[in-house]
Design an enzyme around this catalytic site. Structure first.
Site, PDB file in Angstrom:
ATOM      1  N   ASP A 142       0.950  -1.100   0.263  1.00 28.04           N
ATOM      2  CA  ASP A 142      -0.386   0.062   0.165  1.00 28.04           C
ATOM      3  C   ASP A 142       0.332   1.467  -0.004  1.00 28.04           C
ATOM      4  O   ASP A 142       2.135   0.888   0.097  1.00 28.04           O
ATOM      5  CB  ASP A 142      -1.187   0.275   1.545  1.00 28.04           C
ATOM      6  CG  ASP A 142      -1.703   1.396   1.678  1.00 28.04           C
ATOM      7  OD1 ASP A 142      -2.692   1.926   1.074  1.00 28.04           O
ATOM      8  OD2 ASP A 142      -1.667   1.538   2.283  1.00 28.04           O
ATOM      9  N   MET A 143       0.657   2.562  -0.334  1.00 34.14           N
ATOM     10  CA  MET A 143       1.295   3.838  -0.489  1.00 34.14           C
ATOM     11  C   MET A 143       0.985   4.951   0.750  1.00 34.14           C
ATOM     12  O   MET A 143       1.964   4.162   1.419  1.00 34.14           O
ATOM     13  CB  MET A 143       1.441   4.288  -1.580  1.00 34.14           C
ATOM     14  CG  MET A 143       1.893   3.857  -3.021  1.00 34.14           C
ATOM     15  SD  MET A 143       3.074   3.143  -3.185  1.00 34.14           S
ATOM     16  CE  MET A 143       3.440   4.506  -3.707  1.00 34.14           C
ATOM     17  N   ASP A 144      -0.003   5.119   0.855  1.00 28.79           N
ATOM     18  CA  ASP A 144      -0.565   6.174   2.176  1.00 28.79           C
ATOM     19  C   ASP A 144      -0.390   5.454   3.278  1.00 28.79           C
ATOM     20  O   ASP A 144      -1.507   4.586   3.263  1.00 28.79           O
ATOM     21  CB  ASP A 144      -1.684   7.226   1.301  1.00 28.79           C
ATOM     22  CG  ASP A 144      -1.572   7.306   0.476  1.00 28.79           C
ATOM     23  OD1 ASP A 144      -0.392   8.286   0.109  1.00 28.79           O
ATOM     24  OD2 ASP A 144      -2.632   7.975  -0.032  1.00 28.79           O
ATOM     25  N   SER A 171      -2.946   0.329  -3.882  1.00 30.67           N
ATOM     26  CA  SER A 171      -3.627   1.195  -3.529  1.00 30.67           C
ATOM     27  C   SER A 171      -5.398   0.992  -4.018  1.00 30.67           C
ATOM     28  O   SER A 171      -5.005   1.455  -5.063  1.00 30.67           O
ATOM     29  CB  SER A 171      -2.522   2.138  -3.789  1.00 30.67           C
ATOM     30  OG  SER A 171      -2.959   3.372  -3.607  1.00 30.67           O
ATOM     31  N   GLY A 172      -5.860   2.335  -2.991  1.00 33.08           N
ATOM     32  CA  GLY A 172      -6.622   3.034  -3.579  1.00 33.08           C
ATOM     33  C   GLY A 172      -6.810   4.125  -3.874  1.00 33.08           C
ATOM     34  O   GLY A 172      -7.607   5.059  -4.839  1.00 33.08           O
ATOM     35  N   ASN A 192      -8.495  -0.873   4.016  1.00 32.46           N
ATOM     36  CA  ASN A 192      -9.197  -1.224   2.715  1.00 32.46           C
ATOM     37  C   ASN A 192      -8.026  -2.103   2.594  1.00 32.46           C
ATOM     38  O   ASN A 192      -7.865  -2.398   1.428  1.00 32.46           O
ATOM     39  CB  ASN A 192      -8.813   0.116   1.666  1.00 32.46           C
ATOM     40  CG  ASN A 192      -7.457   1.260   1.281  1.00 32.46           C
ATOM     41  OD1 ASN A 192      -6.942   1.443   2.797  1.00 32.46           O
ATOM     42  ND2 ASN A 192      -7.580   1.487   0.329  1.00 32.46           N
ATOM     43  N   ASP A 229      -1.721  -0.130   6.226  1.00 34.32           N
ATOM     44  CA  ASP A 229      -2.037   0.143   7.600  1.00 34.32           C
ATOM     45  C   ASP A 229      -3.860   0.691   7.725  1.00 34.32           C
ATOM     46  O   ASP A 229      -3.923   0.860   8.718  1.00 34.32           O
ATOM     47  CB  ASP A 229      -1.105   1.365   7.550  1.00 34.32           C
ATOM     48  CG  ASP A 229      -1.960   2.741   6.619  1.00 34.32           C
ATOM     49  OD1 ASP A 229      -2.912   3.713   6.823  1.00 34.32           O
ATOM     50  OD2 ASP A 229      -2.128   2.125   5.075  1.00 34.32           O
ATOM     51  N   LYS A 284      -8.112  -4.948  -3.661  1.00 30.76           N
ATOM     52  CA  LYS A 284      -6.841  -5.061  -3.419  1.00 30.76           C
ATOM     53  C   LYS A 284      -6.549  -6.887  -3.535  1.00 30.76           C
ATOM     54  O   LYS A 284      -5.572  -6.894  -4.247  1.00 30.76           O
ATOM     55  CB  LYS A 284      -5.826  -4.778  -2.173  1.00 30.76           C
ATOM     56  CG  LYS A 284      -6.049  -3.205  -2.415  1.00 30.76           C
ATOM     57  CD  LYS A 284      -5.302  -2.115  -0.958  1.00 30.76           C
ATOM     58  CE  LYS A 284      -5.244  -0.717  -0.864  1.00 30.76           C
ATOM     59  NZ  LYS A 284      -4.773  -0.212   0.108  1.00 30.76           N
TER      60      LYS A 284
END
Length: 267
Positions: A9-11, A44-45, A219, A216, A193
């Site tokens: 995931d990114m953020d 990622s979203g 999602n 984190d 995901k």
């Protein structure tokens, strides 16, 4: 069993609070991943075009599970494109109209993301940080695009009640998921995901036991529950930590990179 796929995931996970990562450290790890034939996946979203911008040197050589699984691309090849029906779109827009929340809504399409022309310049510029392609529209009904999802931002205190409201009112046509910091995404049911990761696993012949993932937020839960080596960040929500088998250092401590180093040492 050796790791063959690493999904991040990114953020709040790969990126620190400044939306940055240690590029030199990652480049060295990515080189080692290539040597070991390990696939690197960004899950990622966020919008596909925005995600690509973080990896200019390798964006054409890696896979992206974008828009919470609605858009899956590998080496510039589109593998899966989700699409909401017009009936679903109309139903969700009506709910946001009832909430008087058009000013907090982003409609996410394949070609661009869209906000209502009435939003403030501050909202538009802040949203543009997450959507490299973003347009103002006088009416959401004028959008001519494949719609993946709806993204919205509220105060964190409002999220629990709003999640219940969305589930009650539109849970039959979309899946509401919290994405952290007051954000709620309304996504296509069954497209998340984990479904994107499964598509890539099938394409590459990689098992769950050869897959690691980092996240984190809410999602990320399906993805973390799906893989054998699941890592929740130290800054993750409690339900995310419960879904993961392991815990990594926080996103501000380069937790993903540190854990990848450990995974590579296991090989």
């Amino acid at each position: 069993m050796p790791i063959k796929l690493i999904a991040v995931d990114m953020d709040g996970t790969f990126l620190d609070s400044r939306k940055e990562f240690n590029k030199e450290r990652f480049a060295a790890l990515y080189k080692r991943m290539l040597e070991k034939d390990i696939r690197f996946v960004v899950a990622s979203g966020n919008q596909y075009y925005q995600l690509r911008s973080f990896f200019p040197e390798i964006q054409d050589n890696i896979a992206f599970v974008a828009e919470n699984g609605a858009f899956v691309v590998d080496c510039n090849k589109e593998l899966s494109v989700g699409e909401m029906t017009q009936e679903t779109i109309d139903k969700v827009l009506w709910i946001f109209k009832e909430l008087d929340a058009y000013s907090k809504l982003v409609v996410c399409g394949k070609n661009s993301a869209y906000v209502n022309s009435s939003v403030s310049d501050h909202f538009y510029q802040n949203t543009k940080r997450f959507y490299h392609r973003l347009k103002r529209v006088d009416s959401f009904s004028e959008i001519d695009d494949i719609i993946f999802k709806f993204a919205s931002g509220f105060s964190e205190e409002e999220v629990p009640a709003l999640l219940e409201h969305f589930i009650r009112e539109v849970g039959d046509v979309v899946s509401p998921v919290p994405t952290g910091h007051g954000s709620i995404d309304l996504i296509i049911p069954g497209m998340h995901k984990a479904s994107g990761i499964q598509l890539l696993q099938k394409l590459w012949g990689i098992s769950d036991g050869e897959t690691a993932a980092f996240g984190d937020s809410g999602n990320d839960i399906e993805m973390l529950e799906h893989v054998a080596y699941s890592f929740a960040m130290a800054n993750a929500a409690d339900d995310v930590k419960k879904a993961a088998k392991y815990q990594a250092l926080s996103n501000n401590e380069e937790g993903v990179l540190a854990a990848i180093e450990q995974l590579l040492e296991m090989e």
